[in-house]
Design a protein around this motif. Structure first.
Motif: not given
Length: 233
Positions: A189-199, A221-222, A224-233
């Motif tokens: 989710e932090r990398a921008g992927l979303r849940l779409i189903g189950a297997w 997302q890129r 808008a500047g929201h794609c692959c935001k690194p976590r705060d360190r």
């Protein structure tokens, strides 16, 4: 953290795929944001630099390092199949990875710190894999416990997404995760992927979850500047 580009040992200099290794390496201190002057997309698939990591194609000589953490039950806590106790099992897995590199020119990377290239933190990246009956681009990562909680999996995943959409021009990337694996789900989710189903890939157990990133969403997302935001360190 040192920003020096790692001095690559001679045994690591050649990638398994002849045409995949870049002629030059990214310079330290560059802009590693997506689309920047030292963008991940400017590097070849067999070797990539992120802010903190060196991602490289595996070799047969990496078998002992890979087996060390793949044989640790902690790294397979959520895997119904368990860890790879036998060296032969890890050898067979590595052979599949190397064949994928030879056939496709990309695959899972070994993940190392830029300032400590001899130390393997884990493995991650993208490979073609059958998911729920369909051929798909699969995003995967697994790290030794000492590397957990530092954002390395998200950083590796973002490099893999940049490769998939900016160089390979894939339509989508999927990732399969067990429902109880909350750390991996948060990373996706932090990398921008979303849940779409189950297997229902594991008989008698809860269905695995399928996460997705498609090309349109990635580009939006890129932009808008929201794609692959690194976590705060």
């Amino acid at each position: 953290m040192s920003t020096a580009v790692p001095a690559v040992p001679a045994a690591w200099a050649a990638a398994p795929v002849a045409a995949a290794a870049p002629a030059t390496r990214a310079q330290p201190g560059g802009d590693f944001s997506l689309g920047g002057p030292a963008s991940l997309a400017s590097l070849g698939p067999a070797e990539r630099l992120t802010e903190r990591l060196w991602l490289r194609a595996p070799e047969a000589a990496d078998l002992p390092a890979l087996h060390e953490f793949h044989a640790d039950p902690a790294t397979h806590r959520y895997n119904p199949a368990g860890c790879l106790h036998a060296l032969a099992d890890m050898e067979a897995e590595l052979e599949r990875w190397l064949l994928h590199w030879q056939h496709h020119g990309f695959g899972y990377w070994l993940v190392c710190r830029r300032e400590r290239p001899q130390e393997v933190l884990g493995v991650g990246g993208i490979m073609r894999k059958r998911i729920d009956g369909q051929q798909a681009m699969n995003l995967h990562f697994r790290f030794r416990p000492q590397a957990w909680g530092q954002g390395y999996a998200a950083e590796t995943s973002c490099a893999a997404l940049a490769l998939a959409f900016e160089q390979l021009h894939e339509a989508e990337v999927l990732s399969v995760v067990r429902p109880a694996n909350q750390p991996a789900r948060r990373t996706l989710e932090r990398a921008g992927l979303r849940l779409i189903g189950a297997w229902g890939d594991v008989p008698g157990q809860a269905a695995s979850l399928i996460y997705e990133m498609n090309e349109g969403c990635y580009l939006e997302q890129r932009a808008a500047g929201h794609c692959c935001k690194p976590r705060d360190r």
